[in-house]
Design an enzyme around this catalytic site. Structure first.
Site, PDB file in Angstrom:
ATOM      1  N   TYR A   1     -31.237 -12.632   8.155  1.00 10.43           N
ATOM      2  CA  TYR A   1     -31.128 -11.511   9.107  1.00 10.43           C
ATOM      3  C   TYR A   1     -32.409 -11.331   9.917  1.00 10.43           C
ATOM      4  O   TYR A   1     -32.930 -10.230  10.039  1.00 10.43           O
ATOM      5  CB  TYR A   1     -30.763 -10.213   8.364  1.00 10.43           C
ATOM      6  CG  TYR A   1     -29.297 -10.181   8.001  1.00 10.43           C
ATOM      7  CD1 TYR A   1     -28.343  -9.952   8.996  1.00 10.43           C
ATOM      8  CD2 TYR A   1     -28.849 -10.425   6.712  1.00 10.43           C
ATOM      9  CE1 TYR A   1     -26.989  -9.948   8.700  1.00 10.43           C
ATOM     10  CE2 TYR A   1     -27.495 -10.432   6.405  1.00 10.43           C
ATOM     11  CZ  TYR A   1     -26.571 -10.195   7.413  1.00 10.43           C
ATOM     12  OH  TYR A   1     -25.230 -10.199   7.118  1.00 10.43           O
TER      13      TYR A   1
ATOM     14  N   TYR B   1     -19.358  -3.010   4.389  1.00 10.58           N
ATOM     15  CA  TYR B   1     -20.158  -4.216   4.188  1.00 10.58           C
ATOM     16  C   TYR B   1     -19.997  -4.653   2.735  1.00 10.58           C
ATOM     17  O   TYR B   1     -20.357  -3.922   1.816  1.00 10.58           O
ATOM     18  CB  TYR B   1     -21.644  -3.995   4.502  1.00 10.58           C
ATOM     19  CG  TYR B   1     -22.435  -5.257   4.214  1.00 10.58           C
ATOM     20  CD1 TYR B   1     -22.399  -6.328   5.096  1.00 10.58           C
ATOM     21  CD2 TYR B   1     -23.169  -5.388   3.035  1.00 10.58           C
ATOM     22  CE1 TYR B   1     -23.078  -7.516   4.813  1.00 10.58           C
ATOM     23  CE2 TYR B   1     -23.851  -6.568   2.748  1.00 10.58           C
ATOM     24  CZ  TYR B   1     -23.801  -7.623   3.635  1.00 10.58           C
ATOM     25  OH  TYR B   1     -24.462  -8.785   3.356  1.00 10.58           O
TER      26      TYR B   1
ATOM     27  N   ASP C   1     -16.722  -1.546  -5.001  1.00  6.96           N
ATOM     28  CA  ASP C   1     -17.907  -2.374  -4.770  1.00  6.96           C
ATOM     29  C   ASP C   1     -19.130  -1.500  -5.027  1.00  6.96           C
ATOM     30  O   ASP C   1     -19.599  -0.780  -4.154  1.00  6.96           O
ATOM     31  CB  ASP C   1     -17.904  -2.926  -3.339  1.00  6.96           C
ATOM     32  CG  ASP C   1     -19.146  -3.762  -3.045  1.00  6.96           C
ATOM     33  OD1 ASP C   1     -20.045  -3.819  -3.908  1.00  6.96           O
ATOM     34  OD2 ASP C   1     -19.215  -4.345  -1.948  1.00  6.96           O
TER      35      ASP C   1
ATOM     36  N   LYS D   1     -27.376  -6.324  -7.279  1.00  6.11           N
ATOM     37  CA  LYS D   1     -28.595  -5.597  -6.894  1.00  6.11           C
ATOM     38  C   LYS D   1     -29.358  -5.005  -8.082  1.00  6.11           C
ATOM     39  O   LYS D   1     -30.109  -5.721  -8.715  1.00  6.11           O
ATOM     40  CB  LYS D   1     -28.246  -4.538  -5.848  1.00  6.11           C
ATOM     41  CG  LYS D   1     -27.824  -5.187  -4.523  1.00  6.11           C
ATOM     42  CD  LYS D   1     -28.059  -4.316  -3.313  1.00  6.11           C
ATOM     43  CE  LYS D   1     -27.936  -5.117  -2.036  1.00  6.11           C
ATOM     44  NZ  LYS D   1     -26.743  -4.870  -1.255  1.00  6.11           N
TER      45      LYS D   1
END
Ligand SMILES: *Cc1c(COP(=O)(O)O)cnc(C)c1O
Length: 427
Positions: free
Chosen positions: A15, A142, A238, A267
């Protein structure tokens, strides 16, 4: 040659527009909320290094457990074999996940945790001999960068170059406060139209992260989950960003009265130390794969599935959640954020302030409107980097998502920086 000069010759960053981006800052050491560069400058990591670091950098307990594991067993294939840390991790995750969850499938990152969830849901229906293959998702979602995860993500710049190859998904609006009825009626209409085809609904519970820390309430999500449940549509939470205390509870799903069928984690799962993904499922899902027929086994796996070092980092991180102090810190951060939000009420250039648990988001009013590509983003980013604070605004949305070890005085450094920015914008 400096680390950043050597980097620029050989690396390609995620990114990042390599041509226009500033040189990357070389970080050589981390401790607590601080990251140190080659010259010894400390940077306050106010976004937990892309939302992964829950426990602070180089946490001594996690480091010790990882090092012990490295000297014991670094890796073993996970088909036909198992190992203590995978078993321990699964046992412990199931104790803290929503009650209906009964199996843990391991992978390497958030996108694969999502990919696994989607494939699990689709093969569940296939194994049952039903032809359901449509997924429902939220607008602007996302869920990651692999093809399945991109397909269930909102259509925008991130996926535009690949859009023609993404599979069809039914999108409904996010039930942000005031919009609950719209989302509900969109889902009901969709079910009337497509009923026999709807396999699963995937959502980021209560906070859509990457699309700008969009927040909504349990009262908005609960009715959607019940409707899915009564219409045989599997629900996939999610929790890659919201899991492990971020929203004030272990999982955001705990705010809901309906348990999800599948949960995606990554994460924060290792405290931010190792790459690991996990997808949990209910026993009902697992049962549809449990058969004498080899063609009904779950067709998915990665070479590093259940890597023992990653599993031991995750177990060590779970040790820290067993300590009440972690939860005291999570609550304290939420309270500090709320006090800070009150101080911001005088600023006219703020469009919205949103907060849940350890996350606070400040949406700025700009002529360009709210977008990831809002040009103010780079100015804000640089403003904070000059002050040695790492904040990576999502366009015109500034957010703080800190490691839980952050102290009140460290939080104040970030708050004061934001106030200074807002004052400079006012002029
Ligand atoms: C970050 C994120 C992912 C993707 O995880 P990666 O580890 O970056 O692949 C998926 N879902 C959500 C909600 C995320 O925030």
């Amino acid at each position: 040659m400096s680390l950043s000069d050597r980097d620029l010759k050989v690396l390609w960053h995620p990114y990042t527009q390599m041509k226009t981006a500033k040189s990357p800052i070389g970080i050589v050491r981390g401790e607590g909320v601080w990251l140190y560069d080659e010259e010894g400058n400390g940077y306050l990591d106010a976004i937990s290094s892309w939302w992964v670091n829950t426990m602070g950098h180089s946490h001594p307990h996690i480091a010790k457990k990882v090092s012990e594991q490295l000297n014991t067993l670094e890796h073993v294939l996970f088909a036909g074999f198992t190992h203590p840390k995978a078993v321990e991790l699964a046992e412990r995750l199931l104790k803290v996940l929503p009650k209906n969850q009964s199996r843990i499938f391991l992978s390497d990152n958030g996108s694969t945790a999502v990919e696994v969830a989607i494939k699990m849901a689709l093969q569940f229906w296939s194994n049952k001999g039903e032809k359901k293959n449509k997924i429902i998702a939220f607008q602007g979602a996302y869920h990651g960068d692999t093809f399945g995860a991109m397909s269930v993500s909102g259509r925008g710049a991130f996926v535009a170059p690949f859009e023609s190859l993404l599979f069809d998904v039914e999108f409904i609006d996010v039930p942000i406060p005031g919009n609950e009825d719209i989302s509900l009626s969109q889902l009901t209409e969709l079910i009337e139209r497509e009923k026999d085809n709807l396999a699963a609904f995937i959502y980021e519970p209560l906070i859509q992260g990457a699309s700008g820390m969009i927040m909504y309430n349990p009262e908005g999500l609960d009715p959607l989950l019940s409707i899915c449940q009564s219409n045989d549509i599997l629900t996939i939470a999610d929790e890659v960003m919201t899991g492990f205390g971020r929203t004030g509870k272990y999982f955001a799903s705990e705010y809901m009265t309906v348990d999800p069928d599948i949960v995606c984690m990554s994460k924060g799962i290792t405290g931010g130390t190792m790459a690991l993904g996990a997808t949990s499922s209910s026993e009902e899902i697992y049962d549809a794969f449990y058969a004498d027929d080899k063609l009904k086994m779950f067709f998915h796996g990665h070479s590093y599935t259940a890597n023992p070092v990653a599993c031991s980092a995750a177990c060590a991180s779970l040790d820290l959640y067993d300590d009440k102090e972690t939860w005291v810190a999570v609550e304290r951060i939420g309270e500090q954020h709320q006090k800070f939000a009150k101080r911001l009420s005088k600023f006219k250039n703020i469009k919205d302030i949103r907060q849940r648990g350890t996350i606070i988001a400040i949406e700025l009013n700009t002529d360009e409107g709210t977008s990831y590509f809002n040009p103010i983003r780079d100015n804000i980013y640089d403003f904070f980097i000059e002050r040695k604070i790492i904040l990576r605004p999502l366009g015109n949305v500034i957010y703080i998502l800190p490691p839980y070890c952050i102290s009140n005085s460290e939080l104040d450094i970030v708050y004061e920086g934001i106030i200074e920015l807002l004052e400079s914008l006012n002029n």
